[in-house]
Motif scaffolding. Sequence first.
Motif, mmCIF file in Angstrom:
data_model
loop_
_atom_site.group_PDB
_atom_site.id
_atom_site.type_symbol
_atom_site.label_atom_id
_atom_site.label_comp_id
_atom_site.label_asym_id
_atom_site.label_seq_id
_atom_site.Cartn_x
_atom_site.Cartn_y
_atom_site.Cartn_z
ATOM 1 N N MET A 154 0.847 -1.179 0.000
ATOM 2 C CA MET A 154 0.000 0.000 0.000
ATOM 3 C C MET A 154 0.891 1.240 0.000
ATOM 4 S SD MET A 154 -3.421 0.593 1.634
ATOM 5 C CE MET A 154 -4.258 2.119 1.501
ATOM 6 N N LYS A 155 0.412 2.306 -0.621
ATOM 7 C CA LYS A 155 1.153 3.568 -0.658
ATOM 8 C C LYS A 155 0.431 4.633 0.148
ATOM 9 C CE LYS A 155 3.446 2.874 -5.044
ATOM 10 N NZ LYS A 155 3.777 3.454 -6.333
ATOM 11 N N CYS A 156 1.217 5.575 0.691
ATOM 12 C CA CYS A 156 0.673 6.689 1.461
ATOM 13 C C CYS A 156 -0.236 7.529 0.566
ATOM 14 C CB CYS A 156 1.817 7.525 2.018
ATOM 15 S SG CYS A 156 1.291 8.970 2.950
ATOM 16 N N LEU A 157 -1.375 7.950 1.095
ATOM 17 C CA LEU A 157 -2.328 8.742 0.315
ATOM 18 C C LEU A 157 -1.845 10.159 0.046
ATOM 19 C CD1 LEU A 157 -5.655 7.628 2.037
ATOM 20 C CD2 LEU A 157 -4.683 6.817 -0.107
ATOM 21 N N VAL A 158 -0.858 10.652 0.808
ATOM 22 C CA VAL A 158 -0.381 12.018 0.641
ATOM 23 C C VAL A 158 0.880 12.055 -0.213
ATOM 24 C CG1 VAL A 158 0.489 14.062 1.838
ATOM 25 C CG2 VAL A 158 -1.421 12.790 2.788
ATOM 26 N N CYS A 159 1.906 11.308 0.200
ATOM 27 C CA CYS A 159 3.207 11.428 -0.470
ATOM 28 C C CYS A 159 3.524 10.275 -1.411
ATOM 29 C CB CYS A 159 4.318 11.566 0.565
ATOM 30 S SG CYS A 159 4.551 10.095 1.574
ATOM 31 N N GLY A 160 2.786 9.182 -1.349
ATOM 32 C CA GLY A 160 2.988 8.065 -2.254
ATOM 33 C C GLY A 160 4.089 7.098 -1.853
ATOM 34 N N LYS A 161 4.701 7.289 -0.686
ATOM 35 C CA LYS A 161 5.739 6.360 -0.239
ATOM 36 C C LYS A 161 5.101 5.027 0.136
ATOM 37 C CE LYS A 161 8.847 9.822 1.661
ATOM 38 N NZ LYS A 161 9.422 10.383 2.884
ATOM 39 N N PRO A 162 5.825 3.929 -0.065
ATOM 40 C CA PRO A 162 5.270 2.631 0.348
ATOM 41 C C PRO A 162 5.142 2.544 1.860
ATOM 42 C CG PRO A 162 7.477 2.373 -0.577
ATOM 43 C CD PRO A 162 7.121 3.817 -0.697
ATOM 44 N N ILE A 163 4.084 1.902 2.313
ATOM 45 C CA ILE A 163 3.829 1.740 3.739
ATOM 46 C C ILE A 163 4.057 0.276 4.092
ATOM 47 C CG2 ILE A 163 2.135 1.918 5.586
ATOM 48 C CD1 ILE A 163 0.682 3.991 3.886
ATOM 49 N N LYS A 164 4.893 0.058 5.077
ATOM 50 C CA LYS A 164 5.170 -1.292 5.519
ATOM 51 C C LYS A 164 4.050 -1.757 6.443
ATOM 52 C CE LYS A 164 9.064 -3.987 7.118
ATOM 53 N NZ LYS A 164 10.439 -3.944 7.618
ATOM 54 N N GLN A 165 3.423 -2.867 6.098
ATOM 55 C CA GLN A 165 2.343 -3.423 6.899
ATOM 56 C C GLN A 165 2.897 -4.531 7.793
ATOM 57 O OE1 GLN A 165 -0.752 -2.223 6.907
ATOM 58 N NE2 GLN A 165 -0.410 -0.812 5.244
ATOM 59 N N GLN A 166 2.369 -4.651 8.982
ATOM 60 C CA GLN A 166 2.789 -5.713 9.888
ATOM 61 C C GLN A 166 2.161 -7.029 9.451
ATOM 62 O OE1 GLN A 166 1.752 -4.618 13.865
ATOM 63 N NE2 GLN A 166 3.457 -3.212 14.067
ATOM 64 N N THR A 167 2.971 -8.088 9.453
ATOM 65 C CA THR A 167 2.474 -9.394 9.079
ATOM 66 C C THR A 167 2.677 -10.365 10.243
ATOM 67 O OG1 THR A 167 4.603 -9.967 8.084
ATOM 68 C CG2 THR A 167 2.910 -9.095 6.612
ATOM 69 N N VAL A 168 1.863 -11.389 10.271
ATOM 70 C CA VAL A 168 1.994 -12.446 11.272
ATOM 71 C C VAL A 168 2.024 -13.788 10.544
ATOM 72 C CG1 VAL A 168 0.918 -11.198 13.174
ATOM 73 C CG2 VAL A 168 -0.500 -12.500 11.619
ATOM 74 N N LEU A 169 2.706 -14.736 11.148
ATOM 75 C CA LEU A 169 2.789 -16.073 10.588
ATOM 76 C C LEU A 169 1.543 -16.858 10.973
ATOM 77 C CD1 LEU A 169 4.541 -18.089 9.053
ATOM 78 C CD2 LEU A 169 5.593 -18.723 11.222
#
Length: 86
Positions: free
Chosen positions: A1-16
Amino acid sequence: MKCLVCGKPIKQQTVLVRGGFAFKGRPKTYCSDHCRDFTKYFNAMQKELDQIELDDEHKRKIRGEMFRVGNSLKFPTIVNFSTKTS
């Protein structure tokens, strides 16, 4: 997913999980507090501006201030819009 303002990628937390990995919690929409605050204050400014009755002189003044802020954004100067080939 990308930031809605600046477009930088957003790191999402994942679980196993049993089948691999899954995203944890609600997905983030902004990369930082600065981007979140920009959206919050921009929307607040729009709502308040709608509530103010302005005459033409003050509408022009506010529009000029908004253009000044927009013109303060810096763009890279490397872009070449020329049609000539070297």
